[in-house]
Design a protein around this motif. Structure first.
Motif, mmCIF file in Angstrom:
data_model
loop_
_atom_site.group_PDB
_atom_site.id
_atom_site.type_symbol
_atom_site.label_atom_id
_atom_site.label_comp_id
_atom_site.label_asym_id
_atom_site.label_seq_id
_atom_site.Cartn_x
_atom_site.Cartn_y
_atom_site.Cartn_z
ATOM 1 N N SER A 67 1.052 3.911 -3.005
ATOM 2 C CA SER A 67 0.685 5.255 -2.654
ATOM 3 C C SER A 67 1.745 6.231 -3.095
ATOM 4 O O SER A 67 1.491 7.259 -3.702
ATOM 5 N N LEU A 68 2.882 5.914 -2.805
ATOM 6 C CA LEU A 68 4.215 6.761 -3.098
ATOM 7 C C LEU A 68 4.156 6.853 -4.712
ATOM 8 O O LEU A 68 4.571 7.875 -5.538
ATOM 9 N N GLY B 210 1.851 11.297 -9.915
ATOM 10 C CA GLY B 210 0.872 12.440 -10.504
ATOM 11 C C GLY B 210 1.454 13.519 -10.456
ATOM 12 O O GLY B 210 1.351 14.465 -11.427
ATOM 13 N N TYR B 211 2.812 13.813 -9.677
ATOM 14 C CA TYR B 211 3.366 15.104 -9.663
ATOM 15 C C TYR B 211 4.099 15.391 -10.883
ATOM 16 O O TYR B 211 4.155 16.230 -11.498
ATOM 17 N N TYR C 61 1.784 15.744 -14.009
ATOM 18 C CA TYR C 61 1.177 17.214 -13.818
ATOM 19 C C TYR C 61 2.601 18.343 -14.228
ATOM 20 O O TYR C 61 2.303 19.093 -15.229
ATOM 21 N N LEU D 37 2.105 6.655 -6.993
ATOM 22 C CA LEU D 37 0.611 7.419 -7.464
ATOM 23 C C LEU D 37 0.924 8.946 -7.177
ATOM 24 O O LEU D 37 0.671 9.735 -7.934
ATOM 25 N N LEU D 38 1.387 9.135 -6.042
ATOM 26 C CA LEU D 38 1.779 10.556 -5.532
ATOM 27 C C LEU D 38 2.834 11.300 -6.370
ATOM 28 O O LEU D 38 2.549 12.014 -7.122
ATOM 29 N N PHE D 39 3.906 10.472 -6.643
ATOM 30 C CA PHE D 39 5.096 10.922 -7.256
ATOM 31 C C PHE D 39 4.744 10.954 -8.789
ATOM 32 O O PHE D 39 5.229 11.811 -9.508
ATOM 33 N N SER E 124 0.895 -1.302 0.021
ATOM 34 C CA SER E 124 -0.016 -0.098 0.058
ATOM 35 C C SER E 124 0.815 1.291 0.018
ATOM 36 O O SER E 124 0.433 2.223 -0.797
#
Length: 177
Positions: A16-17, A23-24, A27, A19-21, A12
């Motif tokens: 999560s990491l 996404g950054y 972007y 998806l977070l990084f 998990s």
């Protein structure tokens, strides 16, 4: 029972990491870098460029062609890139092709230009530039908007560009005099 929870927690965390990084970086690539590259590539008279994006600052180095103009190319490009930079500080640097005589002339007229900015005597700046430029056979062009002073010098196949802020940010160190 407790041994099953650790692998799930680790997986998990990794997901999560990711998806977070992810996404950054997506972007940054699609909302900032790609539109900036498109704006630069659509600007005529740019030979090459480099783009460095950091979390709080974006640095763009432009290598101009001889036909580059501060008024027609640089000012509109700066406006586009400032809008695209969002809240990040934009540093736009022009690489010029200036030889010894052009640099020497700039060094001599620099004092008059800086004095005109410091004392807010903007009408004296074109006079200080043209006085030195005319004696050396240098073509000069001085422009100003509400934030910057633009100086373009040309002599033969050499050119020099200067973009100077009209209002310096307030310093933390105050003059007690």
């Amino acid at each position: 029972m407790t041994s099953i929870r650790w692998p799930i927690a680790v997986v998990s965390l990794v997901v999560s990491l990711f998806l977070l990084f992810g996404g950054y970086f997506a972007y940054q690539k699609f909302q900032i870098e790609s539109p900036m590259e498109k704006a630069i590539s659509q600007t005529s008279h740019i030979r090459d460029y480099s783009l460095q994006i950091q979390p709080e600052k974006i640095t763009v180095r432009l290598m101009a062609k001889p036909s580059f103009s501060l008024q027609q190319d640089y000012i509109p490009l700066r406006r586009k890139l400032t809008d695209l930079a969002d809240d990040r500080k934009l540093s736009l640097k022009l690489e010029d092709k200036a030889g010894g005589e052009l640099k020497e002339a700039w060094n001599r007229m620099n004092f008059g230009v800086k004095e005109g900015i410091a004392l807010q005597r903007y009408t004296q700046i074109p006079q200080a530039v043209s006085k030195e430029a005319d004696t050396k056979g240098i073509r000069s062009h001085v422009m100003m908007d509400d934030r910057y002073l633009y100086i373009e010098l040309r002599q033969g196949n050499q050119w020099l560009y200067r973009v100077l802020p009209l209002h310096k940010p307030a310093s933390e160190v105050k003059d007690n005099g």
